[in-house]
Enzyme design. Structure first.
Site, PDB file in Angstrom:
ATOM      1  N   GLU A  31       0.833  -1.210   0.000  1.00 24.99           N
ATOM      2  CA  GLU A  31       0.000   0.000   0.000  1.00 24.99           C
ATOM      3  C   GLU A  31       0.867   1.259   0.000  1.00 24.99           C
ATOM      4  OE1 GLU A  31      -0.327  -2.608   1.982  1.00 24.99           O
ATOM      5  OE2 GLU A  31      -2.413  -2.991   2.541  1.00 24.99           O
ATOM      6  N   GLY A  42       6.306  -1.390  14.800  1.00 29.10           N
ATOM      7  CA  GLY A  42       5.536  -0.369  14.086  1.00 29.10           C
ATOM      8  C   GLY A  42       4.563   0.381  14.990  1.00 29.10           C
ATOM      9  N   ARG A  43       3.791  -0.362  15.780  1.00 30.96           N
ATOM     10  CA  ARG A  43       2.762   0.284  16.608  1.00 30.96           C
ATOM     11  C   ARG A  43       3.355   0.970  17.836  1.00 30.96           C
ATOM     12  NH1 ARG A  43       2.544  -5.020  16.188  1.00 30.96           N
ATOM     13  NH2 ARG A  43       2.660  -6.406  17.988  1.00 30.96           N
ATOM     14  N   GLU A  95      -3.450  -5.611  17.901  1.00 29.40           N
ATOM     15  CA  GLU A  95      -2.356  -6.223  17.150  1.00 29.40           C
ATOM     16  C   GLU A  95      -1.339  -6.830  18.125  1.00 29.40           C
ATOM     17  OE1 GLU A  95      -1.369  -4.418  13.238  1.00 29.40           O
ATOM     18  OE2 GLU A  95       0.631  -4.288  14.104  1.00 29.40           O
ATOM     19  N   LYS A 136      -0.133  -9.112   4.173  1.00 33.18           N
ATOM     20  CA  LYS A 136       0.802  -8.520   3.216  1.00 33.18           C
ATOM     21  C   LYS A 136       1.031  -9.459   2.024  1.00 33.18           C
ATOM     22  CE  LYS A 136       3.125  -5.310   6.346  1.00 33.18           C
ATOM     23  NZ  LYS A 136       4.328  -4.731   6.910  1.00 33.18           N
TER      24      LYS A 136
HETATM   25  C1  G6Q Z   1       2.792  -2.618  13.498  1.00 34.54           C
HETATM   26  C2  G6Q Z   1       2.683  -3.537  12.375  1.00 34.54           C
HETATM   27  C3  G6Q Z   1       2.095  -2.942  11.127  1.00 34.54           C
HETATM   28  C4  G6Q Z   1       3.070  -2.096  10.329  1.00 34.54           C
HETATM   29  C5  G6Q Z   1       2.482  -1.815   8.957  1.00 34.54           C
HETATM   30  C6  G6Q Z   1       3.395  -0.977   8.109  1.00 34.54           C
HETATM   31  O1  G6Q Z   1       3.237  -2.912  14.575  1.00 34.54           O
HETATM   32  O2  G6Q Z   1       3.888  -4.148  12.151  1.00 34.54           O
HETATM   33  O3  G6Q Z   1       0.934  -2.186  11.381  1.00 34.54           O
HETATM   34  O4  G6Q Z   1       3.346  -0.908  11.004  1.00 34.54           O
HETATM   35  O5  G6Q Z   1       2.202  -3.029   8.325  1.00 34.54           O
HETATM   36  O6  G6Q Z   1       4.631  -1.598   7.948  1.00 34.54           O
HETATM   37  P1  G6Q Z   1       5.846  -0.803   7.359  1.00 34.54           P
HETATM   38  O7  G6Q Z   1       6.168   0.324   8.298  1.00 34.54           O
HETATM   39  O8  G6Q Z   1       6.969  -1.786   7.248  1.00 34.54           O
HETATM   40  O9  G6Q Z   1       5.417  -0.274   6.032  1.00 34.54           O
END
Ligand code: G6Q
Length: 574
Positions: free
Chosen positions: A245, A300-301, A386, A537
């Protein structure tokens, strides 16, 4: 330089040796078999205890103890938590704390702060707390203090912000940058958008900040329809820099820019990246001098306080951003050191366990009485669901208890005119977190008193309800009394702070991060992996090839998916 050094064991935090409560070996196996949760003495005692208090009503609990509303409260890092309106007694709290001890919560907390690889399925350390450690302190991992690296990135972000905001950084045609568009998804979007919305009052008002996350072209189209490429900077946020995305949106943004500017050299003036993957950033065409890095020990989160927060820093300025980090750090320290019965995140987490696993509540509504926190429930959805939406323990054994509650919510008072009906009179028990501030950022007449009156009234009504007798005494006819009465006894937490500031936002986010950690530790799950996201993904890859193929490919999915794809491709032509 940003990628994958993997901190392992023997970390020291803030100059203190936390004599590895859980060594990297033992933490990756946090996996060494432990006593099943439901067989722990405290768990069994809580089950029994529930039977003895299940019919107790909050009306009774408050009547029996006039000090309850003062006693069952805790305050730290400028956050006040009133948990008295939960269906608990002192014995409940005692047993929950015993459960935390039996589950080695203290050791697990130390292991996280020490950089042990507690994300065992990915063999990674979990060190978002290092992102907000002040320059004067140390987090030593594998003999190296990582705090200087963290601050070096923060300093680069600050220098870039200053260049941009002073107009020294210009677009390719010499125009000032007036629009910032963050491109990212999940953890690379929800934090930035939530924090920008939350701190809008502190933000530059002569710049616009937009967030493109959805691969639905509408998101990009609407974000760019009324702005000029010459005045726009894209921040492409992606830890992996492989997320479909985000890359689709980044390529569309590149085309949008070049359609006007017609020179690939423009890309370096209009794109910066936040990532751990320098190679992919470079092959996209973004100058590595304009890449801000972070580390694989930042999930990420959990990344809003890393370079992923660049858009937030540009919006509110480096000083406010650092104040936000100080708020995070204050809550980190409290979580790390306070005894469990005075520990805000621990108590919040244990109450969530009580409501979930013993009162059988499936969801938690998060209800901020502050319009600026309108994206906070969505942010907490990802953080909680998550992290703790898992079905096996660290040992890979299927759990026999519920894990993450479903998180949802909307700002008050809007929710009161829609779904609160179900909370008051529906058949499902729904614990709620009410969040409010004593001082408003928008002083307009008596709006703030009206807002807060509603918050207080809701927690009161949910706790105490209105009996049929009380309704009848108001002259309501008998037949209508069942419809007009309220059982009450609905558990709520009230989180109160003085004012929504960058500092408070930091404390609030860290409060929930550590509450989520506490719950995951009790459930003995890996709160830091996300294999369900990884599946998503990969899943669409096969079908996208089928949709984009010029010749008709034989479809080999199930009959439903095949028919849906055929129908889509036929109607798409039309
Ligand atoms: C968060 C997850 C997920 C991730 C997104 C974006 O903890 O891992 O939400 O942040 O899938 O991933 P990228 O930052 O690698 O694009």
């Amino acid at each position: 330089m940003y990628s994958s050094r993997r901190p392992g064991k023997a970390a020291k935090h803030e100059g203190t040796a936390y004599g590895s409560a859980m060594s990297s070996e033992s933490s990756s196996a946090a996996s060494v078999s432990v006593q099943p949760l439901t067989e722990r003495p405290a768990w069994k005692a809580l089950k029994q205890h529930y039977q003895t208090i299940r019919n107790l009503h909050l009306r009774q609990l408050f009547a029996d103890d006039p000090q309850r509303g003062e006693r069952l409260t805790v305050e730290a890092a400028d956050i006040y938590l009133d948990y008295s309106k939960n269906r608990i007694t002192d014995e409940t709290i005692r047993l929950l704390i015993q459960l935390a001890e039996e589950c080695n919560l203290r050791k697990r907390i130390d292991a996280m702060f020490s950089g042990d690889r507690i994300n065992s399925t990915e063999q990674r350390s979990v060190l978002h707390t290092a992102l907000r450690t002040p320059k004067s302190k140390q987090v030593v991992v594998d003999g190296i203090d990582i705090v200087p690296e963290v601050h070096a990135v923060l300093d680069r972000m600050a220098a870039f912000t200053n260049q941009l905001c002073s107009g020294r950084w210009q677009g390719y045609t010499g125009k000032r940058i007036r629009n910032i568009i963050n491109i990212g998804i999940g953890g690379s979007d929800l934090g930035p958008v939530m924090a920008y919305e939350a701190l809008r009052d502190y933000s530059l008002r002569d710049m616009s900040f937009r967030f493109v996350s959805n691969v639905d072209g509408t998101d990009f189209k609407e974000a760019t329809r009324d702005i000029s490429p010459e005045e726009t900077l894209f921040i492409v946020c992606s830890k992996t820099f492989t997320t479909t995305e985000t890359l689709a949106n980044a390529h569309t943004a590149r085309k949008w820019l070049l359609d006007t500017l017609n020179d690939t050299r423009a890309v370096r003036r209009h794109f910066v990246a936040v990532s751990t993957n320098a190679e992919a950033v470079s092959s996209f065409g973004i100058d590595l001098a304009n890449m801000f890095g972070f580390w694989d020990w930042v999930g990420g989160r959990y990344s809003i306080d890393s370079a992923i927060g660049l858009s937030t820093m540009i919006a509110i300025g480096p000083e406010n951003f650092r104040t936000m980090l100080a708020g995070f750090h204050a809550m980190d320290q409290h979580f790390h050191t306070a005894p469990f019965d005075k520990n805000l995140p621990v108590l919040l987490g244990l109450l969530a366990i009580w409501n979930n696993n013993f009162l059988d509540c499936q969801t938690i509504a998060v209800l901020p009485y502050d319009q600026y926190l309108n994206r906070f429930p969505a942010y907490l959805q990802q953080l909680t669901m998550e992290s703790n939406g898992k079905q096996v323990t660290l040992d890979g054994v299927r759990v026999n208890y519920q894990t993450s509650p479903i998180i949802w919510g909307e700002p008050g008072t809007n929710g009161q005119h829609s779904f609160y009906q179900l909370i008051h009179q529906g058949t499902r028990p729904i614990p709620c977190d009410f969040i409010g501030f004593c001082q408003t950022l928008s002083p307009l007449g008596n709006h703030h008193d009206l807002l807060m009156a509603n918050l207080f009234a809701q927690t009161e009504a949910l706790a105490f309800g209105k009996t049929k007798e009380e309704v009848k005494a108001e002259g309501i006819p008998d037949w209508l009394c069942p419809h007009r009465s309220f059982e009450g006894n609905h558990p709520t937490n009230t989180i109160l702070a003085k004012r929504l500031t960058p500092y408070t936002l930091g404390t609030l986010i860290a409060l929930y991060e550590h509450s989520v950690f506490t719950q995951g530790a009790i459930w003995n799950i890996d709160s830091f992996d996300q294999w369900g996201v990884e599946l998503g993904k990969a899943l669409a890859q096969r079908i996208i090839q089928e949709l984009e193929s010029t010749s008709e490919l034989p479809l080999t999915h199930d009959s439903s998916t095949n028919t849906l794809i055929r129908r889509y491709t036929q109607l798409r032509k039309a």
